[in-house]
Design a protein around this motif. Structure first.
Motif, PDB file in Angstrom:
ATOM      1  N   PHE A   1      46.154  25.873  40.990  1.00 29.89           N
ATOM      2  CA  PHE A   1      47.307  26.526  40.378  1.00 29.89           C
ATOM      3  C   PHE A   1      48.529  25.615  40.397  1.00 29.89           C
ATOM      4  O   PHE A   1      49.280  25.550  39.432  1.00 29.89           O
TER       5      PHE A   1
ATOM      6  N   ARG B   1      37.678  31.094  44.552  1.00 32.23           N
ATOM      7  CA  ARG B   1      39.062  31.510  44.831  1.00 32.23           C
ATOM      8  C   ARG B   1      39.881  30.373  45.434  1.00 32.23           C
ATOM      9  O   ARG B   1      41.005  30.114  45.014  1.00 32.23           O
ATOM     10  N   SER B   2      39.331  29.702  46.423  1.00 33.55           N
ATOM     11  CA  SER B   2      40.037  28.615  47.096  1.00 33.55           C
ATOM     12  C   SER B   2      40.362  27.479  46.127  1.00 33.55           C
ATOM     13  O   SER B   2      41.469  26.936  46.142  1.00 33.55           O
TER      14      SER B   2
ATOM     15  N   GLU C   1      43.148  28.636  43.636  1.00 37.91           N
ATOM     16  CA  GLU C   1      44.462  28.663  44.287  1.00 37.91           C
ATOM     17  C   GLU C   1      45.020  27.253  44.439  1.00 37.91           C
ATOM     18  O   GLU C   1      46.204  27.021  44.228  1.00 37.91           O
TER      19      GLU C   1
ATOM     20  N   ASN D   1      38.420  25.445  53.759  1.00 36.97           N
ATOM     21  CA  ASN D   1      39.171  25.764  52.556  1.00 36.97           C
ATOM     22  C   ASN D   1      39.141  24.545  51.620  1.00 36.97           C
ATOM     23  O   ASN D   1      38.760  23.449  52.019  1.00 36.97           O
TER      24      ASN D   1
END
Length: 94
Positions: free
Chosen positions: A32, A25-26, A29, A72
């Motif tokens: 993106f 997920r990190s 993101e 992150n």
């Protein structure tokens, strides 16, 4: 515009950081808006305004239960940048 080796190094660190973190997920993101995120990170490092982000804490219970603090993805890029700078010096010492 004059080439800045730091910008090249930030992009290289990104590719190093994503090797084992594809489709997390990190990472997704961050990817993106990849160019915008890398340029912003570069500018913060260049201007010395970079701040470490929040880590995610979780407990894993594979063989032994342990608490893990995972940085992150943006901070992982900086970790790889630092490693890429220091590894040649540390390898000489070994």
């Amino acid at each position: 515009m004059k080439e800045d080796p730091l910008l090249y190094d930030v992009f290289r660190a990104y590719y190093d950081a994503r090797k084992n973190k594809r489709n997390t997920r990190s990472q997704l993101e961050f990817e993106f808006n990849l160019e915008e995120n890398l340029i912003r990170l570069y500018e913060e490092l260049r201007d010395r305004t970079y701040k470490v982000g929040r880590s995610v804490c979780f407990i894993t219970g594979d063989a032994v239960k342990r608490e893990v603090f995972a940085a992150n993805f943006r901070d992982r890029v900086v970790h790889h940048l630092l490693y890429n700078y220091t590894a040649p010096f540390l390898n000489v010492l070994l």
